[in-house]
Write an enzyme that holds these catalytic residues in place. Structure first.
Site, short mmCIF file in Angstrom:
data_model
loop_
_atom_site.label_atom_id
_atom_site.label_comp_id
_atom_site.label_asym_id
_atom_site.label_seq_id
_atom_site.Cartn_x
_atom_site.Cartn_y
_atom_site.Cartn_z
N GLU A 188 0.81 -1.23 0.00
CA GLU A 188 0.00 0.00 0.00
C GLU A 188 0.84 1.27 0.00
O GLU A 188 0.58 2.20 -0.76
CB GLU A 188 -0.97 0.02 1.19
CG GLU A 188 -2.18 -0.90 1.02
CD GLU A 188 -1.89 -2.34 1.39
OE1 GLU A 188 -0.77 -2.63 1.88
OE2 GLU A 188 -2.79 -3.19 1.21
N HIS A 241 -10.73 -5.01 10.19
CA HIS A 241 -11.36 -4.74 8.90
C HIS A 241 -12.62 -3.90 9.06
O HIS A 241 -13.55 -3.99 8.26
CB HIS A 241 -11.68 -6.04 8.16
CG HIS A 241 -10.53 -6.59 7.39
ND1 HIS A 241 -9.38 -7.04 7.99
CD2 HIS A 241 -10.33 -6.76 6.05
CE1 HIS A 241 -8.52 -7.46 7.05
NE2 HIS A 241 -9.06 -7.29 5.88
#
Lengths: 330, 326
Positions: free
Chosen positions: B60, B129
């Protein structure tokens, strides 16, 4: 290497040395604030590599030890010093400082203060070059300690995966701030670390500007020919601490003496003298001229320049009058 | 006008912007061959090719930095972070480079990237998450933050974000991709600043953004039906900068404010709107503003516990009743 080029490089490297030493003084005099990372000892790296690059075409990006790379890549030394003096006439208008020298008109894409941050930025510049079909390359200079950041590995992987035109130059000065490389890094030969990504690499003496130039010429040819990234490791040494706030107490004096015998400026000077192309007197005169130039042109410009007006403090945060902010139907 | 799903709206904006400008690219994990975890780029890999719809490695910070570097030379990357939780890994490049490069270069460089990420709490995805990170992004100078509450905004905000010369973070929601709504058939660019009145009312203002707009609307219906209270619902689709004028105008009319946020209360949207109320229209207030927030707890896996952490329309109704003493 032709004699005129050698003489010019000697002059540029001596200028770089004197420029940085003058920065040191100005910092002690409190004319320069913040952090200041100096380059003496490493001059042959930036000068050898960029001498082999294509000025006006190739992009250069680096870390916070950035004054000399910017100057070699066309930045006006007066504007670099004015930036260090936090003046409106500075390359980054007094908003950046020593660690954030930018000179985008010459494709010097900046100095960045987070160790390892330029790795992916350089790959991105190379991605844009590739998309736009140009023959330029991007050259990214970083120190050995940056190679322990995740961005090193993430960027090498993507650069090879997408065959990007980027040359990574590792200026291995053997220390990450105050920690010697063998105490922070499992594999001390940095050029070996990139083999896992299938990227060709080479280790070279970073103190001899002619050797650096030769190695960089080969590396740049590789990248420009469309064969993808290349990694060049240059073995060098910084004379001063990591920054001005570094006491430099962690290094043995014997080690410093050893490296001072391989000073890049003195080595090139002595070679020119041996070859009969220069006398000690010539060198002294060159030095005097440079010192005068730095004092009378560079420092004077920085001192006489105005500070940024406080009314402009909120400029450059966002784009000004961007029509897309208002939306609408075209 | 015709109705399409939120994910279709996002996909359409991608498609149009890729068609409009060769320098627009899409980057992210599984955005290419797979077409995006939430189908936001479905079919675009085949249409525009692997050089422009780029499947990235799971890196990322690396690929966000790569997109920023490309944007320096005029490329317009739309970067999809598969889940906003993973954006933590890209914070160095987003905050230290994208948000600051224009300033620290004295205006010489800018990073006109778009970063999209589904955020919020969905169905039992667990602590790592289920992040609600909008508060983190909206606190950083140099970034624009928008968060679409419906397909029209999802389409129009992405279109404007691609064209805008600033870095824009678009906070989407995992639970909203299948939501249907009207989107103009003609090309449409949504403003990146401002707010919208989602429901007119006179008695109290409910401020929401993204999914909490829907909790506010549901609460407003209940309040009208059961208590005769007409709530105004303001959709704060732009979180940075926040619409000070829109906030002031509504509260000047209703004199009461409740802010509804999916995130934990500390240093969040509610806190920021309250500060703006203090600064802009303190003397218009007939009651102390209230925020309806999540509990200050990492999101649990167990469904009942998960629901207990998050606010809903009933919590909004309760907050309004308490404010009115009924």
């Amino acid at each position: 290497m032709k004699i005129e080029r050698k003489k010019r490089l000697l002059r540029e490297m001596l200028f770089a040395r004197r420029f940085e030493e003058r920065c040191y003084e100005a910092y002690v005099e409190r004319n320069i604030g913040g952090f200041l990372h100096l380059y003496p000892g490493e001059e042959a790296c930036a000068h050898g590599v960029l001498e082999a690059a294509d000025f006006g075409k190739d992009y250069v990006i680096t870390s916070y030890r950035d004054h000399i790379h910017a100057i070699k890549w066309g930045a006006d030394p007066r504007e670099v010093m004015a930036e260090l003096y936090a003046k409106e006439t500075g390359v980054s208008k007094g908003r950046g400082g020593s660690m954030h020298i930018f000179d985008v008109k010459n494709r010097f894409m900046g100095g960045y203060a987070l160790v390892g941050a330029p790795f992916p930025l350089a790959a991105g510049i190379a991605k844009a070059i590739q998309m736009q079909g140009g023959e330029e390359i991007c050259i990214c200079f970083l120190g050995d300690a940056a190679n322990n950041q995740g961005t090193f590995h993430e960027s090498l992987n993507m650069a090879k995966l997408w065959n990007l035109p980027v040359l990574y130059v590792c200026e291995n000065n053997h220390y990450g701030i105050g920690t010697r490389i063998d105490r922070s890094t499992a594999v001390v030969d940095q050029y070996k670390r990139v083999s896992g990504y299938g990227i060709p690499s080479r280790q070279e003496d970073g103190q001899d500007v002619e050797l650096v130039y030769k190695a960089a010429t080969r590396a740049i040819r590789h990248v420009r020919s469309g064969k993808g990234p290349y990694f060049l490791e240059l073995m060098t040494y910084r004379y001063r601490g990591h920054s001005m706030s570094d006491s430099n107490a962690y290094r043995a004096r014997a080690e410093e003496r050893m490296w001072s015998k391989r000073d890049p400026v003195i080595m090139l000077r002595d070679r020119l003298i041996e070859e009969g192309k220069m006398t000690r007197e010539d060198f002294k005169n060159m030095d005097t001229e440079i010192l005068d130039q730095i004092e009378n042109e560079v420092i004077a410009f920085a001192e006489e320049s105005p500070e940024p007006h406080v009314s402009g403090v909120e400029r450059y945060v966002l784009a000004e009058n961007d029509p897309w902010v208002r939306g609408g139907v075209p | 006008m015709h109705e399409i799903m939120y994910w279709e709206a996002v996909r359409r904006a991608h498609d149009e912007e890729l068609a409009n400008d060769d320098m627009v690219i899409v980057m992210g994990e599984d955005v290419g061959v797979v077409g995006g975890t939430y189908k936001a780029t479905l079919g675009l890999y085949d249409k525009y090719g692997q050089e422009r719809v780029i499947d990235t490695p799971i890196s990322e910070n690396g690929f966000t930095g790569l997109g920023i570097g490309a944007s320096f030379l005029g490329v317009r990357p739309i970067i999809e972070i598969m889940s906003v939780n993973f954006a933590w890994l890209a914070m160095d490049q987003l905050f230290n480079t994208a948000a600051k490069v224009r300033y620290m270069s004295g205006g010489q460089l800018s990073a006109p990237i778009v970063v999209r990420a589904p955020g919020g709490t969905a169905h039992q995805l667990g602590s790592q998450h289920s992040a609600r990170m909008e508060k983190v992004f909206m606190g950083i100078a140099g970034l624009r933050v928008v968060t679409p509450s419906n397909p029209r905004q999802a389409y129009g905000l992405l279109k404007s974000a691609v064209r805008c010369n600033d870095p824009v973070f678009i906070n989407e929601h995992e639970l909203m991709y299948n939501m249907k709504g009207e989107v103009p058939e003609k090309e449409y660019f949504h403003p990146l600043e401002g707010s919208e009145i989602a429901r007119e009312g006179r008695d109290v203002t409910l401020f929401g953004y993204n999914i909490s707009v829907h909790w506010c609307l549901e609460a407003a219906d209940l309040l009208s039906r059961n208590h005769g209270i007409e709530a105004e619902v303001i959709d704060l689709f732009a979180l940075s900068p926040l619409d000070r004028e829109g906030i002031r105008n509504s509260v000047t009319k209703t004199h009461r404010a409740i802010i509804v946020e999916e995130a934990e209360p500390a240093v969040g949207v509610g806190a920021e709107v309250m500060a703006i109320l203090n600064e802009e229209c303190f003397f218009e207030l007939d009651a102390a503003p209230v925020r309806v927030s999540a509990l200050n707890v990492p999101i649990p896996y167990n469904h009942a516990l998960e629901r207990a952490v998050l606010p809903d329309a009933n919590d909004v109704v309760e907050a309004v009743r308490k404010m009115f003493g009924i």
